[in-house]
Motif scaffolding. Structure first.
Motif, PDB file in Angstrom:
ATOM      1  N   LYS A 270       0.766  -1.418   0.095  1.00 41.91           N
ATOM      2  CA  LYS A 270       0.092   0.265  -0.309  1.00 41.91           C
ATOM      3  C   LYS A 270       1.403   1.186   0.298  1.00 41.91           C
ATOM      4  CE  LYS A 270      -3.637   1.384   1.271  1.00 41.91           C
ATOM      5  NZ  LYS A 270      -4.998   1.223   0.437  1.00 41.91           N
ATOM      6  N   PHE A 285      -5.599  -1.855   6.717  1.00 38.03           N
ATOM      7  CA  PHE A 285      -4.578  -2.480   6.290  1.00 38.03           C
ATOM      8  C   PHE A 285      -3.689  -3.390   7.121  1.00 38.03           C
ATOM      9  CE2 PHE A 285       0.321  -3.146   4.542  1.00 38.03           C
ATOM     10  CZ  PHE A 285      -0.363  -3.872   3.157  1.00 38.03           C
ATOM     11  N   ARG A 287      -5.300  -5.118   9.319  1.00 39.74           N
ATOM     12  CA  ARG A 287      -6.084  -5.867   9.241  1.00 39.74           C
ATOM     13  C   ARG A 287      -6.336  -6.302   8.324  1.00 39.74           C
ATOM     14  NH1 ARG A 287     -10.706  -5.850  13.455  1.00 39.74           N
ATOM     15  NH2 ARG A 287      -9.738  -3.575  15.102  1.00 39.74           N
ATOM     16  N   GLU A 288      -6.144  -5.840   6.858  1.00 36.05           N
ATOM     17  CA  GLU A 288      -5.895  -6.793   5.907  1.00 36.05           C
ATOM     18  C   GLU A 288      -5.043  -7.804   5.711  1.00 36.05           C
ATOM     19  OE1 GLU A 288      -5.727  -4.152   2.378  1.00 36.05           O
ATOM     20  OE2 GLU A 288      -5.829  -6.109   1.399  1.00 36.05           O
ATOM     21  N   CYS A 289      -4.391  -7.477   6.060  1.00 35.06           N
ATOM     22  CA  CYS A 289      -2.774  -8.294   6.472  1.00 35.06           C
ATOM     23  C   CYS A 289      -3.162  -9.779   7.066  1.00 35.06           C
ATOM     24  CB  CYS A 289      -1.337  -7.905   7.149  1.00 35.06           C
ATOM     25  SG  CYS A 289      -1.252  -6.370   5.951  1.00 35.06           S
ATOM     26  N   ARG A 291      -6.063 -10.863   7.796  1.00 30.49           N
ATOM     27  CA  ARG A 291      -7.123 -12.067   6.788  1.00 30.49           C
ATOM     28  C   ARG A 291      -6.079 -12.310   5.708  1.00 30.49           C
ATOM     29  NH1 ARG A 291      -9.686  -7.174   7.314  1.00 30.49           N
ATOM     30  NH2 ARG A 291      -9.887  -6.668   5.492  1.00 30.49           N
ATOM     31  N   LYS A 292      -5.307 -12.347   5.234  1.00 30.99           N
ATOM     32  CA  LYS A 292      -4.644 -12.282   4.076  1.00 30.99           C
ATOM     33  C   LYS A 292      -3.241 -13.445   5.110  1.00 30.99           C
ATOM     34  CE  LYS A 292      -6.342  -9.390   0.757  1.00 30.99           C
ATOM     35  NZ  LYS A 292      -6.490  -8.510  -0.118  1.00 30.99           N
TER      36      LYS A 292
END
Ligand code: TXA
Ligand code: MG
Length: 321
Positions: A270, A285, A287-289, A291-292
């Motif tokens: 990002k 970001f 949190r997205e990390c 999840r991935k």
């Protein structure tokens, strides 16, 4: 418990009136509110968030008059900050009034008070007809939620209601300033910067924890803002890594967030156009990390001025072991 989702501040306020706890948007992050005078509801906040009970809560008011019900005295310094900034992403710590419950302040004789400027928050507070204590609406230790979906991810089934608003404007928590002594002390940096505060009261200082001293803002000692992934700070996109234990050739699943595009490949990246945007995006970001299944997140450091100071504070805490 069923968690009701609503866009109506009137419907959300009904849950507060019936001793419930409700997540709501502010300009900083989403908060988890309870009536400041409702002991049982406040206890539910600590359970829902799994929050240590030595971490005091911030009281949110809909208007300046309500502050008088919560504090023994609005000190002259606090009065100046109120006039200059409120409503704002700014929390003032003041001596608490006798009727303020000790469960709200984690047994402290002071209380943090803030008047949010987010319109939906103001509408909600007006309908509640009482000040609300509200910590950030995340599970304790996790990054603060900047959209209602992040609240849902952490607290669905654990709270009565989520008032669905927009993504928050700032993305980092409020500046906390202790106004109980003649020199105002910044306990937590935020969007109202030290520079902003010094324009009003030039003596304002940053609070530095001295060794062996009792921590003045108990929340500061708890683990914070942490994704599951490890967080590493890097000085710029050429990757002079501050922590020599980690090498960028690292084969782990890795992510990068910062201002300049790095020269090497990442699994998730990002690039933000400004420090403000970086502050706005960083918790989402993280949190997205998670999840991935990212294992390590490299965060570019920024200059510690304006919101950059608050961003560096949160990044350093996230990076602390
Ligand atoms: O922007 C914010 O402040 C958000 C939104 C929801 O308003 N709220 C928030 O609350 O970040 P919380 O509970 O996550 O963080 C409150 C911080 C903690 O670091 C706590 O120790 C400090 O404020 N604090 C609260 N009351 C205090 C007091 N009486 N004395 C010193 N520090 C206090
Ligand atoms: Mg918090």
């Amino acid at each position: 418990m069923k968690t009701v989702l609503t866009e109506s501040p009137i419907e959300a306020a009904e849950f507060i009136k019936r001793n419930g706890i409700v997540a709501f948007p502010t300009e900083t992050v989403y908060g988890l509110g309870a009536n400041v005078f409702d002991e049982k509801a406040i206890a539910k906040i600590f359970v829902a968030k799994q929050r240590p009970n030595d971490n005091p809560l911030i009281a949110h008011v809909g208007n300046v008059e309500q502050i008088n019900r919560l504090v023994k005295e609005i000190t002259p310094n606090a009065q100046k900050f109120i006039e200059a900034f409120f409503p704002a992403p700014l929390t003032l710590v003041l001596p608490k009034a006798e009727n303020v419950l000790l469960i709200a302040t984690a047994n402290l004789e002071t209380i943090g008070v803030r008047m949010p400027r987010n319109e939906l928050a103001q509408e909600f507070l007006k309908n509640c007809e009482t000040p609300l204590v509200a910590p950030s609406a995340n599970l304790s230790g996790k990054p603060s939620p900047t959209d209602w979906q992040a609240v849902y991810e952490d607290l669905n089934g654990r709270i009565d209601c989520i008032l669905q608003g927009e993504t928050t404007e700032i993305g980092l928590e409020s500046t906390v300033v202790d106004c109980t002594s003649p020199i105002p002390l910044v306990l937590r940096s935020g969007a109202i910067s030290l520079e902003d505060l010094r324009l009003i009261i030039p003596e304002t200082e940053l609070y530095q924890i001295k060794k062996d001293e009792i921590v003045r803002s108990p929340g500061l000692k708890h683990r914070h803002y942490s994704p599951f992934a490890k967080v590493r700070l890097v000085q710029d996109s050429r990757f002079k890594i501050q922590d020599s234990r980690f090498k960028i050739q690292d084969s782990r699943f890795k992510a990068f967030i910062g201002l300049k595009k790095p020269e090497i490949e990442f699994d998730l990246i990002k690039i933000c156009g400004s420090v403000e945007e970086y502050a706005h995006e960083v918790f989402a970001f993280f949190r997205e990390c998670d999840r991935k299944n990212i294992e390590i997140i490299y965060c570019e450091t920024v200059e510690e001025k304006g919101i950059g100071a608050a961003l560096m504070d949160r990044l350093s805490r996230a990076a602390a072991e």
